[in-house]
Design an enzyme around this catalytic site. Structure first.
Site, PDB file in Angstrom:
ATOM      1  N   VAL A 106      -3.639  -7.511  -1.636  1.00 52.07           N
ATOM      2  CA  VAL A 106      -3.290  -8.351  -0.489  1.00 52.07           C
ATOM      3  C   VAL A 106      -4.460  -9.206  -0.030  1.00 52.07           C
ATOM      4  CG1 VAL A 106      -1.444  -6.833   0.305  1.00 52.07           C
ATOM      5  CG2 VAL A 106      -3.774  -6.526   1.215  1.00 52.07           C
ATOM      6  N   GLY A 110       0.797  -1.214   0.000  1.00 48.63           N
ATOM      7  CA  GLY A 110       0.000   0.000   0.000  1.00 48.63           C
ATOM      8  C   GLY A 110       0.829   1.263   0.000  1.00 48.63           C
ATOM      9  N   TYR A 141     -12.865  -1.024  11.951  1.00 48.67           N
ATOM     10  CA  TYR A 141     -11.486  -0.571  11.771  1.00 48.67           C
ATOM     11  C   TYR A 141     -10.675  -0.804  13.045  1.00 48.67           C
ATOM     12  CZ  TYR A 141      -7.632   2.700  10.784  1.00 48.67           C
ATOM     13  OH  TYR A 141      -6.392   3.273  10.585  1.00 48.67           O
ATOM     14  N   SER A 181       1.415   3.542  -2.518  1.00 51.94           N
ATOM     15  CA  SER A 181       1.187   4.531  -3.567  1.00 51.94           C
ATOM     16  C   SER A 181       0.846   5.899  -2.991  1.00 51.94           C
ATOM     17  CB  SER A 181       0.053   4.073  -4.493  1.00 51.94           C
ATOM     18  OG  SER A 181      -1.180   3.997  -3.790  1.00 51.94           O
ATOM     19  N   ALA A 238     -11.185  -2.936  15.421  1.00 50.60           N
ATOM     20  CA  ALA A 238     -10.988  -4.370  15.648  1.00 50.60           C
ATOM     21  C   ALA A 238      -9.820  -4.901  14.825  1.00 50.60           C
ATOM     22  CB  ALA A 238     -12.271  -5.137  15.320  1.00 50.60           C
ATOM     23  N   THR A 239      -9.720  -4.443  13.573  1.00 50.32           N
ATOM     24  CA  THR A 239      -8.603  -4.927  12.744  1.00 50.32           C
ATOM     25  C   THR A 239      -7.265  -4.395  13.238  1.00 50.32           C
ATOM     26  OG1 THR A 239      -8.759  -3.094  11.120  1.00 50.32           O
ATOM     27  CG2 THR A 239     -10.079  -5.069  10.696  1.00 50.32           C
ATOM     28  N   LYS A 240      -7.258  -3.144  13.683  1.00 52.95           N
ATOM     29  CA  LYS A 240      -5.990  -2.560  14.114  1.00 52.95           C
ATOM     30  C   LYS A 240      -5.529  -3.149  15.448  1.00 52.95           C
ATOM     31  CE  LYS A 240      -5.247   0.028  10.555  1.00 52.95           C
ATOM     32  NZ  LYS A 240      -4.081  -0.200   9.672  1.00 52.95           N
TER      33      LYS A 240
END
Length: 246
Positions: A63, A11, A154, A13, A156-158
């Site tokens: 990914v 990621g 968000y 870019s 929860a993923t982090k």
């Protein structure tokens, strides 16, 4: 034997990833720019860093796809040798009440932010273990530490990224591999484009430094962790939030 270390930044870019690519290229790394959709933006970063890191590569891969991830690593390894350092930066965000988050949105958030990082580590780790060296840095968030209202999926993923990287540090440290996490607060990137200027001022007014971070400030911490000076740091979560969480 290659002289400079190869770093793959997912990621990269835009935002933190692009700033990290520029910083690491300036410090002598061979940089692999990864992107999924925005080839034009990725190519701008790539063209810029090739001026100082001519061996650098530009590779498209989603990914979410294990086949894409494996193809990306195969290409890098065939041209540059093993990936010495991995920065798991690719991520998406969202801002919704819990009752408005669909199953598809929840699943996609995890597929990019957590499963994407897992796929990259799973592919990178065997070569690092065989070499007895390697560095991995994951990009979490202040909300992975404290939780953020309206950003449950968000957050929860982090949080999962932090737990995964602590476990990896324990598992891979015996093979000479360090695994760390940076947890930025608000950063001045297009990921905050959905927030008004008033909302951002309100956020910044609640903590000591009173401003958003610049992407380059996050990149500097990542560069430190990947440098020789960071060789004895592993399993850590580096909070970069201007005092928003102390």
């Amino acid at each position: 034997m290659k002289k400079n270390k190869t770093v793959l930044i997912t990621g990269s870019s835009r935002g933190i990833g692009a700033a990290t690519a520029r910083r690491l290229a300036s410090e002598g790394f061979i940089v692999v720019i990864n992107y999924e959709k925005d080839e034009a933006a990725a190519r701008r970063v790539y063209d810029e860093i090739r001026e100082i890191s001519p061996e650098s590569l530009l590779v498209r891969a989603d990914v979410r796809s294990d086949a894409d991830v494996c193809r990306m690593f195969d290409e890098v390894e065939s041209k540059l040798g093993m990936v010495d350092c991995l920065v798991n930066n690719a991520g998406i965000a969202g801002y919704k009440m819990i009752q408005d988050i669909s199953d598809a949105e929840w699943s996609d958030m995890f597929d990019v932010n957590v499963h994407g990082a897992f796929r990259c580590v799973r592919r990178a780790a065997p070569k690092m273990i065989a070499a007895g060296r390697g560095k991995i840095v994951g990009v979490s968030s202040i909300w992975g530490v404290t939780g953020g209202a309206m950003e449950v999926h968000y957050s929860a993923t982090k949080g999962a990224i932090i737990a995964m990287n602590k476990a990896l540090a324990k598992e891979l440290g015996w093979s000479g591999i360090t695994v760390n996490t940076v947890a930025p607060g608000g950063v001045d990137t297009d990921m905050l484009a959905g927030f008004s200027a008033e909302e951002l001022r309100g956020y910044c007014s609640r903590f000591p430094l009173g401003r958003l971070a610049r992407p380059e400030e996050i990149a500097g911490v990542i560069a430190y962790l990947l440098s020789d000076a960071g060789d004895y740091i592993t399993g850590e979560v580096i909070n970069i939030n201007g005092g928003a969480h102390i």
